[in-house]
Design an enzyme around this catalytic site. Structure first.
Site, PDB file in Angstrom:
ATOM      1  N   ASP A  54       0.811  -1.219   0.000  1.00 38.90           N
ATOM      2  CA  ASP A  54       0.000   0.000   0.000  1.00 38.90           C
ATOM      3  C   ASP A  54       0.847   1.272   0.000  1.00 38.90           C
ATOM      4  O   ASP A  54       0.454   2.286  -0.569  1.00 38.90           O
ATOM      5  CB  ASP A  54      -0.934  -0.006   1.211  1.00 38.90           C
ATOM      6  CG  ASP A  54      -2.077  -1.005   1.044  1.00 38.90           C
ATOM      7  OD1 ASP A  54      -2.277  -1.506  -0.078  1.00 38.90           O
ATOM      8  OD2 ASP A  54      -2.760  -1.284   2.042  1.00 38.90           O
ATOM      9  N   ASN A 124      -4.949   9.428   1.807  1.00 36.98           N
ATOM     10  CA  ASN A 124      -5.581   8.747   2.936  1.00 36.98           C
ATOM     11  C   ASN A 124      -6.120   9.718   3.972  1.00 36.98           C
ATOM     12  O   ASN A 124      -7.317   9.752   4.230  1.00 36.98           O
ATOM     13  CB  ASN A 124      -4.597   7.789   3.607  1.00 36.98           C
ATOM     14  CG  ASN A 124      -4.592   6.426   2.967  1.00 36.98           C
ATOM     15  OD1 ASN A 124      -5.393   6.133   2.089  1.00 36.98           O
ATOM     16  ND2 ASN A 124      -3.683   5.578   3.392  1.00 36.98           N
ATOM     17  N   ASP A 154      -4.709  13.304  22.026  1.00 32.87           N
ATOM     18  CA  ASP A 154      -3.413  12.994  21.417  1.00 32.87           C
ATOM     19  C   ASP A 154      -3.325  13.559  20.008  1.00 32.87           C
ATOM     20  O   ASP A 154      -2.229  13.785  19.494  1.00 32.87           O
ATOM     21  CB  ASP A 154      -3.197  11.479  21.359  1.00 32.87           C
ATOM     22  CG  ASP A 154      -2.776  10.896  22.700  1.00 32.87           C
ATOM     23  OD1 ASP A 154      -2.532  11.669  23.643  1.00 32.87           O
ATOM     24  OD2 ASP A 154      -2.687   9.651  22.792  1.00 32.87           O
ATOM     25  N   ALA A 162     -11.165   6.735   0.901  1.00 32.66           N
ATOM     26  CA  ALA A 162     -10.048   5.842   0.573  1.00 32.66           C
ATOM     27  C   ALA A 162      -9.193   5.554   1.795  1.00 32.66           C
ATOM     28  O   ALA A 162      -8.649   4.453   1.939  1.00 32.66           O
ATOM     29  CB  ALA A 162      -9.194   6.467  -0.530  1.00 32.66           C
ATOM     30  N   ALA A 166      -7.689   2.987   7.043  1.00 34.08           N
ATOM     31  CA  ALA A 166      -6.286   3.022   7.459  1.00 34.08           C
ATOM     32  C   ALA A 166      -6.191   3.564   8.888  1.00 34.08           C
ATOM     33  O   ALA A 166      -6.791   3.022   9.813  1.00 34.08           O
ATOM     34  CB  ALA A 166      -5.480   3.852   6.457  1.00 34.08           C
ATOM     35  N   TYR A 167      -5.457   4.642   9.097  1.00 34.45           N
ATOM     36  CA  TYR A 167      -5.268   5.213  10.432  1.00 34.45           C
ATOM     37  C   TYR A 167      -6.601   5.558  11.075  1.00 34.45           C
ATOM     38  O   TYR A 167      -6.814   5.373  12.286  1.00 34.45           O
ATOM     39  CB  TYR A 167      -4.369   6.438  10.309  1.00 34.45           C
ATOM     40  CG  TYR A 167      -3.829   6.995  11.611  1.00 34.45           C
ATOM     41  CD1 TYR A 167      -4.020   6.350  12.835  1.00 34.45           C
ATOM     42  CD2 TYR A 167      -3.093   8.170  11.617  1.00 34.45           C
ATOM     43  CE1 TYR A 167      -3.516   6.862  14.011  1.00 34.45           C
ATOM     44  CE2 TYR A 167      -2.574   8.691  12.790  1.00 34.45           C
ATOM     45  CZ  TYR A 167      -2.793   8.043  13.980  1.00 34.45           C
ATOM     46  OH  TYR A 167      -2.297   8.552  15.145  1.00 34.45           O
ATOM     47  N   LEU A 169      -9.453   4.058  10.885  1.00 37.95           N
ATOM     48  CA  LEU A 169     -10.068   2.875  11.481  1.00 37.95           C
ATOM     49  C   LEU A 169      -9.362   2.491  12.779  1.00 37.95           C
ATOM     50  O   LEU A 169     -10.007   2.115  13.762  1.00 37.95           O
ATOM     51  CB  LEU A 169     -10.035   1.707  10.494  1.00 37.95           C
ATOM     52  CG  LEU A 169     -10.676   0.398  10.955  1.00 37.95           C
ATOM     53  CD1 LEU A 169     -12.143   0.601  11.316  1.00 37.95           C
ATOM     54  CD2 LEU A 169     -10.532  -0.677   9.884  1.00 37.95           C
ATOM     55  N   SER A 170      -8.046   2.608  12.810  1.00 34.06           N
ATOM     56  CA  SER A 170      -7.291   2.313  14.034  1.00 34.06           C
ATOM     57  C   SER A 170      -7.675   3.253  15.172  1.00 34.06           C
ATOM     58  O   SER A 170      -7.621   2.873  16.341  1.00 34.06           O
ATOM     59  CB  SER A 170      -5.790   2.416  13.767  1.00 34.06           C
ATOM     60  OG  SER A 170      -5.373   1.473  12.805  1.00 34.06           O
TER      61      SER A 170
END
Length: 265
Positions: A54, A124, A154, A162, A166-167, A169-170
């Site tokens: 990716d 992203n 934080d 798109a 990635a981040y 979802l985390s």
């Protein structure tokens, strides 16, 4: 994002350019495919074939954004969410049958402590993160209206559909269907207000984030892989005038990948 998927049955696939990451596996794949199908320089290609993971796909999309050249990835890396399965045979037939998704990047405009202005694009997400052990204090505005006078956290991020897997979802942000005209505004480890879990915004929204106590609580801003340190203000919006094209096999397209992620547990 106003992203859409087209089946480009008239897509030209005669002239291919192959790019790869620097791993032995990806380089070997590039050399084998170049021998099999021939290879031209990227500026002369009908399709760019990216071989890696990716990270390489994001780099390739950035490189060819706005050129009208579609990117077809095959996984020779680790994650490969943005990539198709690697197979050496029948490549041109796969390209002819592939769905093409049009994406628009985010544009980040940031000002640092010295007053220097920076601009970067993100496919992203744009993310802001604290630089020290102290939590960041942020003021969040949408389309010129203050929505959060103070967010202690934080960090925070703005994700495209798109990038929503990635981040975002985390950080427990929502997964967005690829064709949805939305952006995800997601806090990262919010302390105050604790119950705020983020927002879904229309893709034409402009998000302005002011860093409070920026000299004592420094914050960095990143657009995909480009980082700006010690920012005092960051603005994020979609750059709708700029297109990138990404290709997927029709039996395992982006919509299907995102639906699969939605039902993982």
């Amino acid at each position: 994002m106003n992203q859409h998927v087209d089946a480009r049955t008239n897509l030209q696939t005669e002239k291919l350019a192959f790019v790869s990451s620097d791993t032995d596996e990806a380089i070997a794949a590039r050399e084998a495919l170049s021998r099999h199908y021939g290879s031209v320089e990227a500026e002369d290609a009908d399709v760019i074939v990216a071989l890696g993971g990716d990270g390489l796909m994001l780099q390739t999309l950035h490189r060819f954004m706005g050129t009208g050249k579609p990117i077809y990835g095959m996984n020779r890396g680790s994650v490969g969410f943005l990539m198709n399965e690697f197979r050496e045979e029948d490549l041109r037939a796969r390209l002819k049958a592939a769905d093409v998704t049009t994406i628009h990047p985010l544009i980040m405009e940031a000002v640092d402590l010295d007053g220097t202005q920076h601009m970067a694009r993100a496919i992203n997400e744009v993310s802001l993160l604290r630089q020290t052990s102290q939590a960041a204090r942020l003021k969040v505005s949408v389309d010129g209206r203050v929505r959060l006078e103070e967010l202690v956290c934080d960090g925070i991020l703005v994700a495209t559909p798109a990038g929503s897997t990635a981040y975002n979802l985390s950080a427990h942000g929502p997964i967005l269907p690829i064709s949805s005209p939305l952006l995800a505004l997601t806090p990262i480890s919010a302390f105050r207000p604790r119950r705020w879990r983020g927002a879904l915004l229309p893709d034409h929204a402009r998000v302005d984030i002011d860093i409070l106590d920026s000299d004592k609580r420094p914050v960095s801003a990143s657009a995909d892989h480009r980082e700006i340190r010690n920012v005092v203000r960051v603005s994020v919006r979609e750059e709708s005038s700029l297109d990138g094209l990404i290709m997927f096999d029709p039996d395992h397209g982006w919509d299907e990948r995102i639906l699969t992620e939605m039902f993982r547990y």
